[in-house]
Design an enzyme around this catalytic site. Structure first.
Site, PDB file in Angstrom:
ATOM      1  CG  HIS A 170     -27.482   9.032  20.540  1.00 16.88           C
ATOM      2  ND1 HIS A 170     -28.747   9.307  21.008  1.00 16.88           N
ATOM      3  CD2 HIS A 170     -26.613   9.750  21.305  1.00 16.88           C
ATOM      4  CE1 HIS A 170     -28.642  10.200  21.991  1.00 16.88           C
ATOM      5  NE2 HIS A 170     -27.368  10.472  22.198  1.00 16.88           N
TER       6      HIS A 170
ATOM      7  CD  GLU B 119      -1.515  -2.336   1.955  1.00 13.08           C
ATOM      8  OE1 GLU B 119      -0.294  -2.626   1.969  1.00 13.08           O
ATOM      9  OE2 GLU B 119      -2.380  -3.079   2.457  1.00 13.08           O
TER      10      GLU B 119
ATOM     11  N   GLY C 237       6.118  -2.101  14.649  1.00 15.40           N
ATOM     12  CA  GLY C 237       5.322  -1.139  13.876  1.00 15.40           C
ATOM     13  C   GLY C 237       4.245  -0.467  14.716  1.00 15.40           C
ATOM     14  NE  ARG C 238       1.445  -5.396  17.580  1.00 13.91           N
ATOM     15  CZ  ARG C 238       2.145  -6.241  16.842  1.00 13.91           C
ATOM     16  NH1 ARG C 238       2.394  -5.943  15.566  1.00 13.91           N
ATOM     17  NH2 ARG C 238       2.607  -7.372  17.326  1.00 13.91           N
TER      18      ARG C 238
ATOM     19  CD  GLU D 127      -0.355  -5.891  13.198  1.00 15.42           C
ATOM     20  OE1 GLU D 127      -0.977  -5.858  12.121  1.00 15.42           O
ATOM     21  OE2 GLU D 127       0.552  -5.088  13.458  1.00 15.42           O
TER      22      GLU D 127
HETATM   23  O1  F6P Z   1      -0.149  -5.152   8.697  1.00 12.04           O
HETATM   24  C1  F6P Z   1       1.073  -5.676   8.990  1.00 12.04           C
HETATM   25  C2  F6P Z   1       2.128  -4.644   9.244  1.00 12.04           C
HETATM   26  O2  F6P Z   1       3.362  -5.285   9.183  1.00 12.04           O
HETATM   27  C3  F6P Z   1       1.959  -3.918  10.571  1.00 12.04           C
HETATM   28  O3  F6P Z   1       2.434  -4.626  11.634  1.00 12.04           O
HETATM   29  C4  F6P Z   1       2.709  -2.675  10.298  1.00 12.04           C
HETATM   30  O4  F6P Z   1       2.437  -1.703  11.249  1.00 12.04           O
HETATM   31  C5  F6P Z   1       2.210  -2.349   8.920  1.00 12.04           C
HETATM   32  O5  F6P Z   1       2.111  -3.597   8.276  1.00 12.04           O
HETATM   33  C6  F6P Z   1       3.054  -1.409   8.127  1.00 12.04           C
HETATM   34  O6  F6P Z   1       4.356  -1.890   7.945  1.00 12.04           O
HETATM   35  P1  F6P Z   1       5.513  -0.969   7.435  1.00 12.04           P
HETATM   36  O7  F6P Z   1       5.741   0.112   8.450  1.00 12.04           O
HETATM   37  O8  F6P Z   1       6.716  -1.861   7.304  1.00 12.04           O
HETATM   38  O9  F6P Z   1       5.101  -0.388   6.115  1.00 12.04           O
END
Ligand code: F6P
Length: 578
Positions: free
Chosen positions: A415, A243, A298-299, A384
């Site tokens: 609501h 993405e 990441g999170r 996650e």
């Molecule tokens: O959805 C999986 C994941 O690896 C998450 O853990 C992470 O936060 C996200 O994709 C984005 O990953 P990146 O920072 O490597 O683009």
């Protein structure tokens, strides 16, 4: 045999030894853990008939004992957990379970930089990113703090340059718009924090977010942006996420087309990544890469370079205040005895509901519009991290783990879905979050907001008996039945003086550590996310078969598809032309 144990709300325990897989040692003392678990099962059964209403009536000290006020430097936090289906004994037994889980050892291991993320063989040190104490944090014999501080210095300098106008676009214009391109942990935390801290926003700079691979998302933003004044932050730990890379390439092509020069990329793109080489291959100069490290999940990364969008939105000082708030909570989590430790107590209560009272979800209900993105952020953090089915040693768990996390701000939720919280047939423990002081002067609004917050936790707790309902509706039994509220619907209230950067930092850290505590009790690895991989792999394959009217991609050879997937692809290819 693995000797798994059929445990949990429904069934009796089946004893058997737990095998280690791959030689991963558990923090758990299996015998003590098993005993603590069984004691909790017995206690749960003995607690049948417990009534919160009665507990408050009979025990005037309940709120005092089951709430804590934490001083956290520039902020403070009142956490009220008295409206839970729990007694002193429940908490004592849950603390036994925590000790048997090796929670103290696990906590120490995380702060000490041990490689507790066993599947990825990584340390877990987001706490180091907000450690402003000057203490060394050692990973593999090396203090990581000088590198952390170096990136922080570079972030501060960059933010100041953009704010002062010293950093200009390729054609000499000031930057007025920042677009963070990232997804998951590289999006949800920054988006949540930028929105929450809007009152601290630096004027003249808008910060936007694009995450979805759906072209509609970036298209919508690009239409209203002036390329000469736009700065893109490509936020990706791995710099390979489909993405983010696709959105970044689209943005890059748009910019180069508009400004007519490849060289413009250097003034309009920076990278936030642990994959410095990948970022360079994308064409982002080394000096525009803000690095972080594999020991930042990441999170858990909003505190790292991934937080650059936050620092740009609110200024570096406010970003640092966010870090300070989180650090204050870290210190509490690291040093407070388990029985006084808020992330521990809240994490254990979450385990209580999931594993002993059968709750499958939990709601997060901020009574603050500016925390509108908090539930989505916490979904990733919690689900996650703990949506796992095997233990750290690879053996399957035999009890429910992470619940579904969901929610939205009050009073809107009232609501929409509160009906189910009050009278539905499922148990949903809820977190209510509120702030005593607003950032605006519409005090009548704020009074109404807080009145609703208090009233909802009260209504969930006490309910309304059929007798009370009947008295209200003049003896009409049909109405009385419909207007009966069972009560005993549990909630935590987290109240802070004001939503400052410190308060937000502390609140998020409270949740991070709660998630950690649950992961340790369940003995899952809260720091990998293998469950997202299969879909990613199959999407690559599906991409090969989607022609969308452009050629005959649908017929490309590949592994045999199941009829459903093949049918869906065929329909999409057939109808793509409109
Ligand atoms: O959805 C999986 C994941 O690896 C998450 O853990 C992470 O936060 C996200 O994709 C984005 O990953 P990146 O920072 O490597 O683009």
């Amino acid at each position: 045999a693995r000797g798994t144990r059929a445990r949990g709300p429904a069934g009796p325990s089946v004893a058997g030894p737990m095998a280690d897989v791959g030689g991963i040692a558990t923090w758990r003392d299996e015998v003590a853990w098993e005993a603590a678990w069984r004691a909790l099962e017995r206690h749960r059964d003995a607690l049948a008939g417990f009534s919160l209403r009665r507990a408050f009536e009979e025990d005037p000290g309940r709120f005092q004992r089951f709430s804590r006020r934490l001083e956290l430097g520039a902020t403070e936090m009142l956490v009220d957990y008295s409206k839970h289906l729990a007694t002193d004994e429940t908490l004592a037994l849950l603390l036994d379970l925590a000790r048997a889980s090796g929670l103290e050892r696990a906590r120490e291991a995380m702060f000490a930089g041990e490689r507790i993320n066993v599947t990825e063989d990584r340390a877990v040190l987001h706490v180091a990113l907000r450690d402003l104490s000057g203490r060394p944090v050692v990973v593999d014999g090396r203090d990581v703090m000088p590198a952390v501080r170096d990136v922080q210095r570079r972030m501060r300098a960059f933010v100041e340059q953009v704010h002062s106008g010293a950093w200009r676009g390729h054609s000499g214009e000031r930057i007025t718009d920042v677009v963070n391109i990232g997804i998951g942990g590289s999006h949800l935390g920054p988006q949540m924090a930028v929105r929450a801290l809007e009152p601290y926003a630096v004027p003249g700079l808008r910060v936007r977010f694009v995450s979805n691979v759906d072209g509609a998302a970036i298209d919508r933003e690009l239409r209203t942006l002036d390329p000469a004044r736009t700065l893109f932050l490509v936020a990706s730990k791995t710099f390979t996420t489909q993405e983010t890379m696709m959105n970044a390439r689209t943005a890059r092509a748009w910019l180069v087309r508009a400004l007519g020069d490849e060289a413009a990329v250097a003034r309009h793109f920076v990278a936030l990544s642990s994959a410095v080489e990948e970022a360079a291959r994308f064409g982002i100069p080394r000096e525009s890469v803000f690095e972080f490290w594999d020991w930042v999940g990441g999170r858990y990364s909003l505190w790292s370079a991934i937080g650059l969008s936050i620092a740009l939105a609110v200024g570096y000082e406010s970003f640092e205040r966010l870090l300070r708030g989180a650090h204050a909570l870290d210190e509490h989590f690291r040093t407070a005895p388990l029985e006084e430790n808020l992330p521990v107590l809240l994490g254990l209560l979450a385990v209580w509901y999931v594993d002993f009272l059968g709750a499958q979800s939990r709601a997060v209900l901020p009574y603050d519009e500016s925390l509108e993105h908090l539930p989505a952020y916490l979904q990733q953090l919690d689900m996650e991290s703990n949506g796992k089915r095997v233990r750290r040693n690879g053996a399957p768990v035999s009890y429910p783990t992470g619940p579904v996390v969901w929610g939205q701000p009050g009073t809107n939720g009232q609501h929409a879905f509160f009906q189910l919280l009050h009278q539905g047939t499922v148990l949903v423990p809820a977190d209510f979050i509120a702030f005593a002081q607003p950032h605006h002067d519409l005090l009548d609004h704020h009074r109404a907001l807080l009145a609703n917050f208090v009233a909802q936790t009260q209504a969930l707790m006490r309910g309304r008996t059929t007798a009370e309902a009947r008295a209200q509706v003049g003896g009409n039994d049909l109405l009385a039945a419909a207007k009966t509220f069972p009560g005993d619907r549990p909630s935590t209230s987290i109240v802070m003086p004001k939503l400052t950067p410190e308060a937000l930092g502390a609140l998020v850290a409270l949740y991070e550590h709660q998630v950690f505590v649950q992961g340790v009790v369940w003995d899952v690895n809260s720091f990998d996310q293998m469950g997202v991989e299969l879909g990613k792999e199959l999407a690559k394959e599906a991409l090969q078969r989607l022609s969308l009217g452009d050629g005959d991609a649908g017929a490309r050879p590949g592994a045999e598809l199941d009829p459903s997937t093949a049918g869906l692809l065929a329909y999409l290819n057939e109808r793509a032309g409109g």
